[in-house]
Write a protein that holds these residues in place. Structure first.
Motif, mmCIF file in Angstrom:
data_model
loop_
_atom_site.group_PDB
_atom_site.id
_atom_site.type_symbol
_atom_site.label_atom_id
_atom_site.label_comp_id
_atom_site.label_asym_id
_atom_site.label_seq_id
_atom_site.Cartn_x
_atom_site.Cartn_y
_atom_site.Cartn_z
ATOM 1 N N GLN A 1 -13.752 1.088 3.503
ATOM 2 C CA GLN A 1 -13.910 -0.406 2.547
ATOM 3 C C GLN A 1 -12.923 -1.688 3.512
ATOM 4 N N ASP B 1 -18.229 3.248 1.442
ATOM 5 C CA ASP B 1 -16.956 2.946 0.771
ATOM 6 C C ASP B 1 -17.321 1.313 0.669
ATOM 7 N N SER C 1 -11.748 6.896 -1.700
ATOM 8 C CA SER C 1 -11.302 6.580 -0.015
ATOM 9 C C SER C 1 -10.765 7.939 0.672
#
Ligand SMILES: Nc1ncnc2c1ncn2[C@@H]1O[C@H](COP(=O)(O)OP(=O)(O)OP(=O)(O)O)[C@@H](O)[C@H]1O
Ligand SMILES: [Mg+2]
Length: 608
Positions: free
Chosen positions: A447, A527, A406
């Protein structure tokens, strides 16, 4: 600019005042006052002057009133002069009418000035804070920042509601009343103020105390705000783990600290008032002894004494406020200092000076990381990390949790800058590109995509204008938002709750995907974009994302290797380093880390 490389211990620093201000000094106080004046107050000069004049008139009326006391006694009450009765009564009425009218105007005016200055400062603070980098927000908790922006700036209101009125109205009052007292009898006046020099040293000492405990009170308040923020964000965790009492106790501790510091601040401020009272009482008793004798022997009239007494008594309240002035000013300076320090926190992610590097032309958005080193704090997160994501193709980043995947997106979108190494898109350094332009190159499904407490429509459009209904529908279909849309009470106009809490995890993820589909930017960053979806939705949404990624430079992060096996290139990361790269077949054949991970995930299945 480089990201802040200074090592910090996060646990301590989260509650520390952002940007620790240097020790107070006279020069620094002057600088703060000048900063406040030039940046925030000067623009209101005409209104300020008007308010000050009104306050001064208000203050002068008290002197006039005490002056009228003498004819009231000597001419009306003692001599029984009927003509004097009328003019004195009219004059007294006039004094109070003028007072009422001036107070009616200067008070709202000062409130307007106060709130305007505070509002402007809050806006500037917010604008500054919104430009800071991830590292800053990691060090400073939201609750503390909220308290800084709201609480500390509110403290400045004291200037307009306490300090300036004291300076304009009360000072004029005191001067006028003192004038009257001197005019009646300068000897009495001198006797009355004889104790004043006694005040200087204790007030200076109290001033320092007030400044110190005032700062402590503000810090305790920030801490309490932060506890609340953390509690409300984690309330379900608290309930499930039975932490109510523990959290209650911790909150109580911050509140207790705040109470203790506030009481001490007030004690210091009241101490200054009390000293002024005591010295006043001393002076008055002395005058009574000396002047009383003169009245008894007939050298002074009762009216003169009453007039002096009125002037003196009326001086108490404004004097008391004036003596609290330095205390208030110290409290204001303490707030001002922290606001100023926050505004001085350097913006780490800078818009580069022009000329800017061109944004990549269509068909040239290949991404390249070249020996990138990056650390949030001490421990490196990316180490000598290099890779190329070819234009128009999908590159997958895989690797264990915490490997730094990330973080690659963080650096690419410049939420933080690496300490060394280069990142280019289309051959141009991203640090030379216009910042907004650079960020406009990406559609991101992060995410932990943030949803805001707004309608579903606003959350998907995110400020985009001129999106046709047909395009919106298309994105909703492709992201399978339409599947749960009919279940929402107001469809697209349903509010999604704080941070999207009215939606399920999978629903939130689909909203984030719809955003990315609509945004239609040249580079796609995904992500764990489909990690929260059930198998059927995932397959369908994945197909939509595949369509979207066709012909676009795409970076995909996924733990489920089934999602990445078709990627043109797979980059395997571990502990911030590249360990292998290649396409699925190559990596399997190689029998390294990827092959091992793959083996673990597909054990016992027929997939290869
Ligand atoms: N804001 C931050 N401040 C400090 N450290 C951070 C921050 N964000 C991430 N880290 C650290 O950086 C390292 C890499 O984090 P990153 O989020 O890139 O991992 P990841 O590979 O995406 O992991 P996952 O698969 O679990 O999402 C971790 O050790 C993490 O603790
Ligand atoms: Mg991650």
């Amino acid at each position: 600019m480089q990201a802040d490389p200074t090592p910090r211990t996060s646990a301590q620093d989260t509650n520390a005042p952002p940007g620790a201000p240097p020790a107070p000094s006279r020069a620094r106080d002057r600088m703060l006052a000048a900063w406040l004046w030039h940046g925030y107050v000067r623009r209101y000069l005409p209104l300020l002057v008007l308010a000050i004049i009104l306050m001064a008139v208000d203050g002068a009326m008290m002197g006039l009133f005490s002056l009228l006391v003498q004819p009231m006694f000597d001419d009306v009450l003692v001599q029984g002069n009927a003509d004097a009765l009328v003019w004195v009564a009219l004059a007294v009425a006039g004094v109070f009418v003028v007072r009422a009218l001036t107070a009616l105007t200067h008070k709202p005016l000062m409130t307007y000035l106060s709130e305007s200055v505070i509002g402007r400062m809050q806006e500037r603070l917010l604008a500054h804070l919104m430009r800071l980098d991830q590292g800053f927000f990691h060090r400073h908790a939201p609750g503390v920042l909220i308290d800084r922006v709201r609480g500390d700036t509110q403290g400045l209101g004291m200037i307009f509601t306490g300090i300036l009125p004291a300076l304009a109205r009360d000072l004029i009052s005191v001067i006028a009343l003192l004038g009257v007292a001197l005019w009646i009898d300068w000897v009495w006046t001198l006797i009355a103020v004889i104790g004043t020099p006694l005040l200087v040293l204790p007030i200076l000492a109290l001033q320092r105390v007030v400044r110190r405990v005032g700062t402590r009170a503000r810090e305790a308040s920030a801490e309490a705000s932060n506890r609340l923020d953390e509690i409300f964000h984690g309330v379900y965790t608290i309930q499930r783990n039975g932490l109510e009492q523990l959290e209650g106790t911790r909150f109580h501790a911050s509140v207790a600290r705040f109470i203790a510091a506030s009481v001490r601040t007030k004690l210091g401020q009241s101490g200054m008032n009390a000293l002024a009272d005591l010295v006043g009482a001393l002076g008055f008793s002395l005058v009574l002894i000396y002047g009383g004798g003169q009245i008894i022997d007939g050298s002074r009239s009762v009216g003169e004494f009453m007039s002096f007494f009125t002037a003196f008594a009326l001086m108490f309240e404004p004097l008391r406020r004036l003596s609290g002035l330095t205390g208030s000013w110290q409290a204001v300076l303490a707030s001002l200092e922290r606001v100023h320090a926050l505004l001085q926190v350097p913006v780490a992610i800078l818009q580069p000076a022009p000329p800017h590097a061109p944004l990549p032309e269509p068909g040239r958005s290949d991404i390249r990381f070249d020996a990138v080193n990056f650390a949030y704090e001490r421990d490196p997160v990316l180490r000598d990390f290099s890779f190329i994501a070819p234009e128009g193709q999908t590159t997958a980043l895989v690797g264990p949790s915490g490997a730094g995947k990330s973080t690659v997106f963080t650096l690419l979108t410049r939420l933080a800058d690496p300490q060394s190494g280069g990142i280019t898109i289309g051959g141009h350094d991203i640090r030379q590109m216009d910042l907004a332009g650079l960020r406009g190159l990406f559609s991101v499904v992060a995410q932990d995509s943030a949803l805001f407490d707004e309608t579903l429509r606003d959350n998907i459009l995110l400020g985009a204008e001129g999106v046709s209904d047909a395009r919106l529908r298309e994105a909703l279909d492709a992201a399978h938002v339409d599947e749960f849309l009919p279940l929402l009470p107001h469809g697209l106009d349903t509010r999604v709750g704080p941070r999207g809490s009215a939606l399920s995890g999978g629903q939130r993820q689909r909203v984030a995907i719809a955003r990315a589909l609509l945004r239609d930017a040249p580079i796609l960053l995904l992500d764990e974009a489909t990690s929260a979806l059930d198998a059927r939705s995932e397959a369908l949404v994945q197909a939509a994302l595949d369509r979207l990624s066709t012909g676009r430079t795409t970076l995909v992060i996924a733990h489920r290797l089934s999602t990445v096996r078709r990627a043109a290139k797979i980059v395997v990361m571990d502990k911030g380093q590249l360990v292998e790269e290649g396409d699925h077949a190559t990596l399997i054949a190689r029998g390294g880390v990827y092959a091992h991970l793959h083996g673990l995930q597909f054990q016992g299945t027929t997939e290869s």
